[in-house]
Design an enzyme around this catalytic site. Structure first.
Site, PDB file in Angstrom:
ATOM      1  N   LYS A  20       0.824  -1.219   0.000  1.00 55.41           N
ATOM      2  CA  LYS A  20       0.000   0.000   0.000  1.00 55.41           C
ATOM      3  C   LYS A  20       0.854   1.263   0.000  1.00 55.41           C
ATOM      4  O   LYS A  20       0.595   2.197  -0.766  1.00 55.41           O
ATOM      5  CB  LYS A  20      -0.918   0.025   1.232  1.00 55.41           C
ATOM      6  CG  LYS A  20      -1.953  -1.055   1.303  1.00 55.41           C
ATOM      7  CD  LYS A  20      -2.906  -0.855   2.479  1.00 55.41           C
ATOM      8  CE  LYS A  20      -2.223  -0.863   3.831  1.00 55.41           C
ATOM      9  NZ  LYS A  20      -1.600  -2.173   4.158  1.00 55.41           N
ATOM     10  N   THR A  21       1.840   1.296   0.881  1.00 54.84           N
ATOM     11  CA  THR A  21       2.652   2.501   1.024  1.00 54.84           C
ATOM     12  C   THR A  21       3.499   2.744  -0.219  1.00 54.84           C
ATOM     13  O   THR A  21       3.630   3.888  -0.679  1.00 54.84           O
ATOM     14  CB  THR A  21       3.551   2.392   2.269  1.00 54.84           C
ATOM     15  OG1 THR A  21       2.722   2.250   3.432  1.00 54.84           O
ATOM     16  CG2 THR A  21       4.430   3.626   2.429  1.00 54.84           C
ATOM     17  N   LYS A  42      -1.861   9.070   7.188  1.00 49.76           N
ATOM     18  CA  LYS A  42      -1.957   7.716   7.726  1.00 49.76           C
ATOM     19  C   LYS A  42      -2.340   7.909   9.190  1.00 49.76           C
ATOM     20  O   LYS A  42      -1.485   8.250  10.013  1.00 49.76           O
ATOM     21  CB  LYS A  42      -0.636   6.962   7.590  1.00 49.76           C
ATOM     22  CG  LYS A  42      -0.762   5.477   7.889  1.00 49.76           C
ATOM     23  CD  LYS A  42       0.536   4.738   7.608  1.00 49.76           C
ATOM     24  CE  LYS A  42       0.392   3.248   7.906  1.00 49.76           C
ATOM     25  NZ  LYS A  42      -0.267   2.502   6.835  1.00 49.76           N
ATOM     26  N   ASP A  56       6.180   3.904   7.494  1.00 49.42           N
ATOM     27  CA  ASP A  56       5.253   4.269   6.423  1.00 49.42           C
ATOM     28  C   ASP A  56       5.043   5.778   6.375  1.00 49.42           C
ATOM     29  O   ASP A  56       5.021   6.375   5.291  1.00 49.42           O
ATOM     30  CB  ASP A  56       3.904   3.576   6.632  1.00 49.42           C
ATOM     31  CG  ASP A  56       3.964   2.085   6.369  1.00 49.42           C
ATOM     32  OD1 ASP A  56       4.995   1.607   5.862  1.00 49.42           O
ATOM     33  OD2 ASP A  56       2.965   1.393   6.672  1.00 49.42           O
ATOM     34  N   GLU A 118      -4.247   6.500   3.975  1.00 48.92           N
ATOM     35  CA  GLU A 118      -3.817   5.103   3.933  1.00 48.92           C
ATOM     36  C   GLU A 118      -4.155   4.406   5.249  1.00 48.92           C
ATOM     37  O   GLU A 118      -3.854   4.904   6.329  1.00 48.92           O
ATOM     38  CB  GLU A 118      -2.317   5.017   3.665  1.00 48.92           C
ATOM     39  CG  GLU A 118      -1.836   3.578   3.527  1.00 48.92           C
ATOM     40  CD  GLU A 118      -0.327   3.499   3.302  1.00 48.92           C
ATOM     41  OE1 GLU A 118       0.103   3.892   2.203  1.00 48.92           O
ATOM     42  OE2 GLU A 118       0.388   3.074   4.212  1.00 48.92           O
ATOM     43  N   VAL A 120      -4.301   0.555   7.579  1.00 51.42           N
ATOM     44  CA  VAL A 120      -3.276  -0.397   8.027  1.00 51.42           C
ATOM     45  C   VAL A 120      -3.718  -1.822   7.718  1.00 51.42           C
ATOM     46  O   VAL A 120      -4.908  -2.129   7.717  1.00 51.42           O
ATOM     47  CB  VAL A 120      -2.995  -0.266   9.543  1.00 51.42           C
ATOM     48  CG1 VAL A 120      -2.559   1.140   9.893  1.00 51.42           C
ATOM     49  CG2 VAL A 120      -4.227  -0.650  10.357  1.00 51.42           C
ATOM     50  N   ARG A 177       3.047  -5.780  -8.050  1.00 51.44           N
ATOM     51  CA  ARG A 177       4.043  -6.779  -8.479  1.00 51.44           C
ATOM     52  C   ARG A 177       3.525  -7.645  -9.634  1.00 51.44           C
ATOM     53  O   ARG A 177       3.905  -8.806  -9.778  1.00 51.44           O
ATOM     54  CB  ARG A 177       4.474  -7.652  -7.290  1.00 51.44           C
ATOM     55  CG  ARG A 177       4.874  -6.852  -6.049  1.00 51.44           C
ATOM     56  CD  ARG A 177       5.271  -7.749  -4.893  1.00 51.44           C
ATOM     57  NE  ARG A 177       5.550  -6.961  -3.690  1.00 51.44           N
ATOM     58  CZ  ARG A 177       4.711  -6.867  -2.661  1.00 51.44           C
ATOM     59  NH1 ARG A 177       3.562  -7.516  -2.673  1.00 51.44           N
ATOM     60  NH2 ARG A 177       5.022  -6.134  -1.614  1.00 51.44           N
TER      61      ARG A 177
END
Length: 218
Positions: A20-21, A42, A56, A118, A120, A177
């Site tokens: 995510k980060t 965040k 993060d 964002e 967690v 990815r």
């Protein structure tokens, strides 16, 4: 909250350590390079004090040009690698509440063109004493939700479960990815798009184009 960004995007993940980060930071950098005013928050973070590299909040701050303590208030930095409310209790501190975290959100003035919040862990990961990441997103009421998923085997199940828990009308899935040479990745992408009807992106460039163009995310 004050000076809410013109476009507010919540970032969730199918699980922890899904990227995510990294994804959020790359999008922030791309937007800034195009001249957009950006901001990122965040609300809470937990981490191992022995972990190598930046937290993060520090990574996101470097990408947005803000201070780490503005991205995540210092009292909400829990140096224990557990879900934030569990980490807080472990440290002998009062666990955060959803109302408390939302009340601490402060935005740039004048408001940013695009802002990110964002969460967690995964969507159902405990984020506060009284709710998880999905609960925070529902209370936040963002304009769009970005769900980051790992492209490897199991992504269809993970995406379906996370998206169902979010029930967000404007949802984009980002397969992190992703490799077009990988048959599993290609098959999962096709299934998520064609069978399940998700909006799915696989490159930061395409994700940026979606944000910049203002095209509805779902």
């Amino acid at each position: 909250m004050t000076a809410r960004p013109s476009l507010l995007v919540a970032v969730a993940g199918t699980t922890t350590a899904v990227g995510k980060t990294w994804v959020t930071a790359r999008v922030l950098e791309g937007l800034r390079a195009r001249g957009y005013r950006v901001s990122v928050r965040k609300p809470v973070q937990s981490y191992g004090p022995e972990d190598a590299g930046a937290t993060d909040a520090e990574v996101l701050a470097a990408a947005s040009g803000e201070s780490p303590s503005l991205v995540c208030p210092r009292p909400r930095w829990y140096a224990v690698p557990m879900a934030p409310p569990i980490a807080a209790a472990h440290l002998g501190e009062e666990p955060p509440t959803l109302a408390g975290l939302l009340g601490e959100l402060r935005w740039r003035s004048p408001g940013a063109d695009v802002g990110f919040v964002e969460t967690v862990g995964g969507v159902r990961s405990p984020l506060a004493d009284d709710g998880d990441s999905g609960d925070l997103i529902r209370l936040l009421g963002p304009d769009a939700v970005l769900l980051v998923a790992d492209a490897d085997l199991g992504v269809i199940d993970a995406t379906r479960l996370a998206a169902g828990a979010l029930a967000a009308p404007a949802l984009t899935v980002f397969l992190n990815r992703y490799s077009p040479e990988d048959t599993v990745h290609r098959g999962s992408l096709e299934w998520l798009r064609e069978r399940d009807g998700f909006t799915v992106e696989t490159t930061v460039e395409d994700l940026l184009a979606r944000v910049v163009s203002g095209v509805p995310w779902r």
